[in-house]
Design an enzyme around this catalytic site. Structure first.
Site, PDB file in Angstrom:
ATOM      1  N   HIS A  53       0.791  -1.190  -0.028  1.00  0.00           N
ATOM      2  CA  HIS A  53      -0.099  -0.105   0.091  1.00  0.00           C
ATOM      3  C   HIS A  53       0.909   1.345   0.079  1.00  0.00           C
ATOM      4  O   HIS A  53       2.123   1.174   0.303  1.00  0.00           O
ATOM      5  CB  HIS A  53      -0.952   0.128   1.115  1.00  0.00           C
ATOM      6  CG  HIS A  53      -0.355   0.126   2.475  1.00  0.00           C
ATOM      7  ND1 HIS A  53       0.510  -0.775   3.159  1.00  0.00           N
ATOM      8  CD2 HIS A  53      -0.349   1.040   3.587  1.00  0.00           C
ATOM      9  CE1 HIS A  53       0.820  -0.575   4.464  1.00  0.00           C
ATOM     10  NE2 HIS A  53       0.342   0.657   4.537  1.00  0.00           N
ATOM     11  N   HIS A  55       1.410   3.876   1.863  1.00  0.00           N
ATOM     12  CA  HIS A  55       1.844   4.607   3.001  1.00  0.00           C
ATOM     13  C   HIS A  55       3.555   4.773   2.904  1.00  0.00           C
ATOM     14  O   HIS A  55       4.354   3.709   2.612  1.00  0.00           O
ATOM     15  CB  HIS A  55       1.580   4.186   4.350  1.00  0.00           C
ATOM     16  CG  HIS A  55       0.252   4.560   4.761  1.00  0.00           C
ATOM     17  ND1 HIS A  55      -0.615   3.649   5.487  1.00  0.00           N
ATOM     18  CD2 HIS A  55      -0.759   5.349   4.276  1.00  0.00           C
ATOM     19  CE1 HIS A  55      -1.593   4.288   5.612  1.00  0.00           C
ATOM     20  NE2 HIS A  55      -1.884   5.218   4.847  1.00  0.00           N
ATOM     21  N   ASP A  57       6.068   4.706   4.978  1.00  0.00           N
ATOM     22  CA  ASP A  57       6.716   3.990   5.868  1.00  0.00           C
ATOM     23  C   ASP A  57       6.995   2.417   5.115  1.00  0.00           C
ATOM     24  O   ASP A  57       7.459   1.455   5.656  1.00  0.00           O
ATOM     25  CB  ASP A  57       6.332   3.660   7.167  1.00  0.00           C
ATOM     26  CG  ASP A  57       5.154   2.939   7.367  1.00  0.00           C
ATOM     27  OD1 ASP A  57       3.958   3.486   6.684  1.00  0.00           O
ATOM     28  OD2 ASP A  57       4.909   2.279   8.387  1.00  0.00           O
ATOM     29  N   HIS A  58       6.125   2.104   3.709  1.00  0.00           N
ATOM     30  CA  HIS A  58       6.145   1.036   3.018  1.00  0.00           C
ATOM     31  C   HIS A  58       6.884   1.354   1.612  1.00  0.00           C
ATOM     32  O   HIS A  58       7.375   0.241   1.395  1.00  0.00           O
ATOM     33  CB  HIS A  58       4.733   0.317   3.059  1.00  0.00           C
ATOM     34  CG  HIS A  58       4.203  -0.023   4.373  1.00  0.00           C
ATOM     35  ND1 HIS A  58       4.124  -1.238   4.701  1.00  0.00           N
ATOM     36  CD2 HIS A  58       3.906   0.471   5.517  1.00  0.00           C
ATOM     37  CE1 HIS A  58       3.586  -1.327   6.069  1.00  0.00           C
ATOM     38  NE2 HIS A  58       3.453  -0.277   6.412  1.00  0.00           N
ATOM     39  N   HIS A 118      -7.399  -0.772   5.520  1.00  0.00           N
ATOM     40  CA  HIS A 118      -6.573   0.282   6.201  1.00  0.00           C
ATOM     41  C   HIS A 118      -6.360   1.420   5.072  1.00  0.00           C
ATOM     42  O   HIS A 118      -6.225   2.563   5.272  1.00  0.00           O
ATOM     43  CB  HIS A 118      -5.128  -0.657   6.159  1.00  0.00           C
ATOM     44  CG  HIS A 118      -3.947   0.387   6.752  1.00  0.00           C
ATOM     45  ND1 HIS A 118      -3.976   0.804   7.803  1.00  0.00           N
ATOM     46  CD2 HIS A 118      -2.714   0.644   6.080  1.00  0.00           C
ATOM     47  CE1 HIS A 118      -2.859   1.592   8.045  1.00  0.00           C
ATOM     48  NE2 HIS A 118      -2.082   1.377   6.982  1.00  0.00           N
ATOM     49  N   ASP A 135      -0.504  -3.900   6.297  1.00  0.00           N
ATOM     50  CA  ASP A 135      -0.857  -3.184   7.632  1.00  0.00           C
ATOM     51  C   ASP A 135      -2.431  -3.335   7.574  1.00  0.00           C
ATOM     52  O   ASP A 135      -3.243  -2.713   8.146  1.00  0.00           O
ATOM     53  CB  ASP A 135      -0.762  -1.810   7.504  1.00  0.00           C
ATOM     54  CG  ASP A 135       0.601  -1.254   7.924  1.00  0.00           C
ATOM     55  OD1 ASP A 135       1.208  -1.882   8.173  1.00  0.00           O
ATOM     56  OD2 ASP A 135       0.942  -0.017   7.560  1.00  0.00           O
ATOM     57  N   HIS A 173       4.473  -4.821  10.705  1.00  0.00           N
ATOM     58  CA  HIS A 173       4.872  -3.966  11.986  1.00  0.00           C
ATOM     59  C   HIS A 173       5.019  -5.025  13.160  1.00  0.00           C
ATOM     60  O   HIS A 173       4.286  -6.037  13.189  1.00  0.00           O
ATOM     61  CB  HIS A 173       4.102  -2.805  12.542  1.00  0.00           C
ATOM     62  CG  HIS A 173       3.913  -1.666  11.666  1.00  0.00           C
ATOM     63  ND1 HIS A 173       4.710  -0.481  11.723  1.00  0.00           N
ATOM     64  CD2 HIS A 173       3.383  -1.496  10.611  1.00  0.00           C
ATOM     65  CE1 HIS A 173       4.526   0.196  11.068  1.00  0.00           C
ATOM     66  NE2 HIS A 173       3.634  -0.200  10.069  1.00  0.00           N
TER      67      HIS A 173
HETATM   68 ZN   LIG Z   1      -0.060   1.688   6.443  1.00  0.00          ZN
END
Ligand SMILES: [Zn+2]
Length: 261
Positions: A53, A55, A57-58, A118, A135, A173
């Site tokens: 996805h 985001h 942090d990915h 998400h 996530d 995570h």
């Molecule tokens: Zn995420």
């Protein structure tokens, strides 16, 4: 057969590496530098990037990795990730190119599952008993609903729960211990949860990842997959201040409760 290694990133992210003795594919490289360090140390050549996805942090490490390696970048067709070269979505034709990430060096085909909730276009990769679910499904928990609705997330989680029980769950995570604390509040009578907490505490004391999880233990302990259990329905109803019965209302209440936990 390739095997899987976790690279730590930021505070609690995992970047999953699918590797053999000379090649590596990475899932959700939020940061390039720990990946580049690992590749250099292990003398591996990057051959693919997979994103679940959008985001940061990915996907935040995609561009820097692409400066060092020219590789295909697989990602969700329904999200805007500028570096993606192979947009993917779930297809009825299970062999189709747009419904699979195929990594020839490993003879590994990962089927795409659409799992919105998400984020609106979140996808998972599933194959060879591996599930990379970003996530959406966490060990003993699930992602927050940033772009989707509770019914969508319930449907997405059900799709993952229906996978074979031995499927390894590689999520984004290390949230497991905190998730278990919440789960025990919601379902204190669940013996499997008590046993899981002891195991996870021992791993975290040694700073060992609690992942991968598997579908069997998630079915047995993850409250977000257990919205039909009487004890969970009862406690969610107390939290909501009204009787709840249908699984989506129970799920939405648990999600709200966890956000304030
Ligand atoms: Zn995420």
């Amino acid at each position: 057969m390739p095997y899987i290694v976790a690279i730590h990133a930021f505070i609690d992210n995992y970047i999953w590496v699918i590797r053999d003795h000379c090649h590596a594919a990475v899932v959700d490289p939020g940061d390039a530098s720990p990946v580049l360090d690992y590749l250099e140390q292990e003398k591996l050549k990057l051959i693919a990037i997979l994103n679940t996805h959008h985001h940061n942090d990915h996907v935040g490490g995609n561009a820097a990795l692409l400066r060092e390696f020219t590789v295909p970048v697989y990602g969700p067709a329904n999200e805007s990730i500028p570096t993606v070269t192979h947009p993917l979505k779930e297809c009825n034709d299970k062999e189709s190119a747009e419904g699979n990430a195929y990594i020839p060096e490993f003879s590994l085909s990962l089927r795409v599952l659409d799992i919105p909730g998400h984020t609106a276009g979140h996808i998972a990769y599933y194959g060879a008993n591996l599930l990379f679910c970003g996530d959406t499904l966490f060990a003993c928990g699930c992602g927050r609903l940033f772009e989707g609705t509770a019914p969508q997330m319930v449907n997405s989680l059900q799709k993952l729960t229906d996978l074979p029980k031995e499927t390894g769950v590689y999520c984004g995570h290390e949230y497991t211990l905190n998730n278990i604390r919440f789960a025990r509040t919601v379902e204190p009578g669940n013996q499997a949860l008590i046993e899981r907490e002891a195991k996870v505490e021992a791993l975290r004391k040694q700073n060992i990842p609690t992942l991968p999880s598997d579908i069997a233990i998630e079915r047995a302990t993850n409250p977000f997959l257990r919205c039909d259990q009487p004890e969970i329905i009862r406690n969610a109803s107390v939290y909501a201040g009204k009787p709840l019965s249908d699984p989506v209302s129970v799920f939405a209440t648990l999600r709200d409760w966890k956000n304030h936990f």
